[in-house]
Design an enzyme around this catalytic site. Structure first.
Site, PDB file in Angstrom:
ATOM      1  N   ARG A 139      70.960  11.734  48.795  1.00 12.38           N
ATOM      2  CA  ARG A 139      71.059  12.108  50.208  1.00 12.38           C
ATOM      3  C   ARG A 139      69.760  11.885  50.977  1.00 12.38           C
ATOM      4  O   ARG A 139      68.665  12.071  50.437  1.00 12.38           O
ATOM      5  CB  ARG A 139      71.479  13.580  50.323  1.00 12.38           C
ATOM      6  N   HIS A 179      74.331   8.133  49.444  1.00  8.16           N
ATOM      7  CA  HIS A 179      74.501   6.864  48.731  1.00  8.16           C
ATOM      8  C   HIS A 179      74.546   5.651  49.667  1.00  8.16           C
ATOM      9  O   HIS A 179      75.334   4.721  49.478  1.00  8.16           O
ATOM     10  CB  HIS A 179      75.749   6.905  47.853  1.00  8.16           C
ATOM     11  N   HIS A 232      76.563   4.958  39.073  1.00  6.58           N
ATOM     12  CA  HIS A 232      77.238   6.249  39.254  1.00  6.58           C
ATOM     13  C   HIS A 232      78.404   6.392  38.267  1.00  6.58           C
ATOM     14  O   HIS A 232      79.499   6.807  38.650  1.00  6.58           O
ATOM     15  CB  HIS A 232      77.731   6.372  40.693  1.00  6.58           C
ATOM     16  N   ASP A 251      74.734  19.536  40.516  1.00 11.98           N
ATOM     17  CA  ASP A 251      74.608  18.378  41.397  1.00 11.98           C
ATOM     18  C   ASP A 251      73.158  18.390  41.861  1.00 11.98           C
ATOM     19  O   ASP A 251      72.857  18.584  43.038  1.00 11.98           O
ATOM     20  CB  ASP A 251      75.582  18.443  42.580  1.00 11.98           C
ATOM     21  N   GLU A 304      72.607  10.018  36.713  1.00 13.80           N
ATOM     22  CA  GLU A 304      72.203   8.964  37.643  1.00 13.80           C
ATOM     23  C   GLU A 304      70.678   8.873  37.711  1.00 13.80           C
ATOM     24  O   GLU A 304      70.016   9.786  38.191  1.00 13.80           O
ATOM     25  CB  GLU A 304      72.760   9.257  39.033  1.00 13.80           C
TER      26      GLU A 304
END
Length: 360
Positions: free
Chosen positions: A84, A109, A183, A256, A322
């Site tokens: 982000r 992304h 991803h 996350d 990631e």
């Protein structure tokens, strides 16, 4: 002994009329990978378990139409900026640039038409015992608001031991910001269930706490004594379901978050994480030169999508590992810099190694 091999087949046409190809890489180890030119998607990664049974260990969709309409970045190459950018805005050399917001008021992304939506050019080759596919993409100046014309190359290679590597390289004609990432959603049990009984170890003591919209609150925090302390292998069920942890709640009921591996891109890959299926039937290590590792436990999968076998893709059905720059680094001078200048080439290497194959 089998030799590495590359073959291809058509996979449909995008709504814009672009033909998409599925490339199949085969390793002498019995491991294979299937990659789409649409989004550079890792569509399939077939990995033998300790008994020699080969199954797909990444989540995927059955048709191109599904990928183009409603894919949560399954297997895609994301950019120009993975993760982000707060409010879709950053300033570089005194000029403010705006990226269209596509996630709770922020750019995620690379914006709504990031690299995951592009059809990449593909060139296959065999190098020794490796089967490989070189993908290239040109992103023009102003693409999704980012400055500079960017030329990107991502090479997928599957070696004779069954390890999959992604080699990234990018150049620009003017200063820009860049964070490329794969991803893939991993489920090493390959059983259509959740990954809560997988164990995960992350080789970092710090992570970035975030607000309710996924933007970092500030500098890295020490993970010791929290569900984010993964310096030793821990079962995901015992961490992501911790009921009292505010950070897990803010992220939608799981991870996350970005773990802080280093303060700069490393010259050579070092281990970042180790993921193991129940019973150790498959083990995967992530090695990378990247400064950050975003761990995402598929908190927002809700069963509305299904894999090619018709099995719903559900919450906690996979974990993403990631390798990338820190989120919102274009706005955070204290973070490792994501700025790419015309005089340089951005390079990154990430490897997914399967040590259980060598022990089999």
């Amino acid at each position: 002994m089998p030799r590495p091999a590359v073959r291809h087949s058509p996979f449909g046409t995008t709504p814009a009329g672009e033909e998409v190809t599925l490339w199949h890489l085969a390793s002498p180890s019995g491991t294979y990978a299937e990659i789409l030119t649409y989004g550079g998607i890792l569509h399939t990664l077939g990995v033998p378990d300790v008994r020699g049974r080969t199954e797909n260990v990444v989540l995927s969709l059955g048709t191109l139409d599904q990928y183009t309409k409603k894919s949560p970045y399954l297997g895609a190459l994301v950019g120009r900026y993975a993760n982000r950018i707060a409010h879709g805005r950053f300033t570089l050399d005194g000029v403010t640039h705006r990226v269209p917001a596509n996630d709770r008021g922020h750019a995620l992304h690379g914006g709504p038409e990031g690299f995951d939506t592009r059809v990449w050019r593909a060139a296959p080759f065999v190098d020794g015992d490796s089967a490989a596919l070189r993908l290239t993409l040109r992103s023009p100046h102003g693409d999704m608001g980012f400055p500079g014309t960017l030329d990107v190359t991502v090479t997928y290679a599957l070696d004779g031991a069954g390890n999959l590597s992604l080699e990234y390289a990018a150049t620009t004609d003017r200063p820009t910001v860049l964070s490329l990432a794969g991803h893939a959603y991993f489920n090493l049990a390959a059983d259509g269930g959740d990954v809560l009984d997988h164990t995960l170890q992350v080789d970092a003591a710090g992570y970035l706490p975030v607000d309710a919209t996924g933007i970092p609150l500030g500098p890295p925090a020490n993970a010791a004594g929290t569900p984010f302390d993964l310096t030793e292998p821990r079962r995901l069920r015992d961490t992501v379901l911790a009921p009292a942890d505010e950070q897990l709640r803010l992220a939608g009921g799981g991870y996350d978050h970005c773990w802080t591996l280093a303060d700069a891109e490393a010259p050579e890959p070092r281990r970042a994480a180790r993921l193991a299926a129940p019973g150790g039937i498959r083990v995967m290590e992530v090695w990378t030169t990247a400064p950050g590792l975003q761990v995402y436990t598929a908190n927002r999968l809700d069963g509305t999508l299904a894999d090619p076998a018709g099995r719903p893709l559900r919450r906690h059905g996979a974990v993403c590992l990631e390798t990338q720059h820190y989120p919102d680094a274009p706005n955070r001078p204290a973070y490792p810099t994501p700025v790419l200048h015309p005089a340089g080439t951005a390079r990154r290497r990430t490897e997914f190694r399967f040590p259980h194959l060598g022990a089999a």
